[in-house]
Design a protein around this motif. Structure first.
Motif, PDB file in Angstrom:
ATOM      1  N   ASN A 148      42.058  45.358  40.715  1.00 34.95           N
ATOM      2  CA  ASN A 148      41.857  45.810  42.086  1.00 34.95           C
ATOM      3  C   ASN A 148      41.979  47.329  42.112  1.00 34.95           C
ATOM      4  O   ASN A 148      43.066  47.885  41.917  1.00 34.95           O
ATOM      5  N   TYR A 258      43.436  35.728  43.521  1.00 27.07           N
ATOM      6  CA  TYR A 258      43.000  37.121  43.458  1.00 27.07           C
ATOM      7  C   TYR A 258      42.314  37.549  44.757  1.00 27.07           C
ATOM      8  O   TYR A 258      42.427  38.705  45.191  1.00 27.07           O
ATOM      9  N   VAL A 273      34.990  36.901  40.085  1.00 26.32           N
ATOM     10  CA  VAL A 273      34.971  37.865  41.190  1.00 26.32           C
ATOM     11  C   VAL A 273      34.055  37.349  42.290  1.00 26.32           C
ATOM     12  O   VAL A 273      34.367  37.457  43.489  1.00 26.32           O
ATOM     13  N   SER A 287      36.738  45.552  43.130  1.00 28.08           N
ATOM     14  CA  SER A 287      37.008  45.085  41.775  1.00 28.08           C
ATOM     15  C   SER A 287      36.306  45.910  40.698  1.00 28.08           C
ATOM     16  O   SER A 287      35.142  46.285  40.831  1.00 28.08           O
TER      17      SER A 287
END
Length: 422
Positions: A148, A258, A273, A287
């Motif tokens: 991050n 996440y 992601v 990301s």
């Protein structure tokens, strides 16, 4: 197992009697292709099938999408039937099992026309058995450290970790900055994420098994392997992760954890992601990624290269047409399209298309040192069963066993399983 071998032998005999043209039955002018769900974009396969049909008048492609769940049994049944598919997709850890049973067509003589010189080495190895090539590399993917960017920036981390010590230092900085937040995690690391563990074992010079041909045995009882396990243990403790010690990255789905924006890093596949973005669309732009750091300066850690091979069943009635379909897929045109979809193309070493996305770009860099599990039939059962590596890590991380005792026990189990039905 004996029944399966008998059926395989019968299938191989039928193929031999049918002659060298390939195929146990008469052509029905239909090429049946089995690919797994999510393996390739529909638009790519549609274009490929159209081009194939144009160059093979009268031949139609029957494209069927399969699910991974239960595929082992479906393939076993299909490969010993009188009417198997003409092209099948196999996980790279499954290929050796079916190759050894004699139900796949030997493609050794055809490999050059399918771009063998450009094949990803690890996938080429997984598709070979006893000196012959039965599987053609399809695609691959490997894990990277997804991070991050906002949380890194707030912690004052301006240089991405390039070695193990820098990764630990980044965790310390992140904990100092964000540790007061009870929901924060510097590194989400499930205890049984054995694919990630392999990177540290291999990077330390260790291995899970060693051998040649069909003769493999466990290799966990070495100082090098234990060093990799101990580093994983250190990451788990230092990051104070809330990830369970007794499950892998799928329970719960680490991408969903996440997505909440409180995890600074996870060791993940690039498309995780995208999974996270379904819950939190902003996470995509937040990301970035970097290869799993190595202990050696200027290097990245070796990575488990997961992926698939393509094969032609020995009983295919249209084996020659199936070879043409594979030649088309392994051409640079379609390999580039595969790369555009975000995976490492199996039959091309040109990964430049992956540079468009920062997460995929990191995957491409790391993939250069990709490795696969032992290319033996027994490994598929080890991986899908009560995986000794998972049990080993849970025992270590919960303090039930020392690293020495846990690695010795897992090594014995792997050796016995590799010797089964050998």
């Amino acid at each position: 197992m004996k029944t399966w071998k008998a059926l395989a032998a019968a299938a191989a005999l039928s193929l031999t009697l049918a002659g060298c043209g390939g195929g146990a039955g008469a052509s029905d002018n239909k090429l049946t292709v089995w690919l797994m769900d999510g393996s390739a974009p529909d638009v790519l396969i549609e274009e490929l099938n159209k081009e194939f049909e144009q160059s093979h008048p009268g031949m139609k492609v029957d494209y069927q999408i399969q699910q991974w769940n239960g595929i082992q049994d479906r393939l076993t049944t299909a490969l010993t039937s009188n009417d198997p598919p003409d092209v099948i997709e196999l996980g790279n850890s499954q290929t050796a099992q079916f190759s050894s049973e004699g139900t796949l067509l030997d493609l050794t003589a055809d490999a050059g026309g399918m771009g063998k010189s450009q094949w990803v080495p690890a996938l080429a190895e997984s598709g070979a058995w006893e000196g012959k090539q039965y599987g053609v590399p399809f695609y691959a993917a490997n894990r990277v450290v997804v991070y991050n960017k906002e949380l890194f920036q707030q912690a004052g981390i301006t240089q991405l970790p390039a070695n193990r010590e820098e990764l630990l230092a980044a965790i310390t900085k992140l904990e100092q900055t964000h540790g007061a937040d009870p929901d924060f995690q510097s590194l989400y690391l499930p205890g049984q994420s054995w694919y990630a563990l392999l990177s540290f074992i291999w990077d330390s010079g260790g291995d899970i098994a060693t051998g040649q041909g069909a003769e493999y045995k466990g290799a966990l009882d070495t100082p090098q392997t234990r060093e990799g396990v101990e580093y994983y243990q250190q990451l788990f403790k230092t990051s104070a992760t809330s990830a369970p010690a007794d499950t892998d990255e799928a329970e719960p789905q680490q991408a969903e954890v996440y997505a909440k924006g409180k995890v600074a890093m996870m060791i993940a596949l690039p498309w995780e992601v995208q999974t996270a973005a379904k819950t939190n669309p902003k996470i995509t732009e937040l990301s970035g990624a970097f290869p799993i750091p190595s202990k050696f300066p200027g290097k990245t850690a070796p990575v488990f290269l997961g992926g698939s091979n393509l094969a032609i069943p020995g009983g295919s009635a249209d084996a020659n047409a199936a070879k043409d379909w594979l030649k088309l897929l392994t051409s640079q045109k379609y390999q580039t399209k595969l790369a555009d979809s975000g995976v490492v193309p199996g039959a091309s070493q040109d990964t430049s298309a992956l540079a468009k996305n920062p997460v995929s770009a990191a995957m491409a860099i790391a993939s250069k040192d990709g490795k696969v599990p032992p290319p033996v039939p027994q490994w598929a059962a080890i991986e899908s069963g009560q995986n000794p590596l998972k049990d080993m890590m849970t025992a270590v991380l919960t303090g039930q066993k020392t690293v020495v005792d846990a690695t010795l026990e897992a090594n014995d189990k792997i050796t016995r399983l590799l010797a089964a039905n050998n």
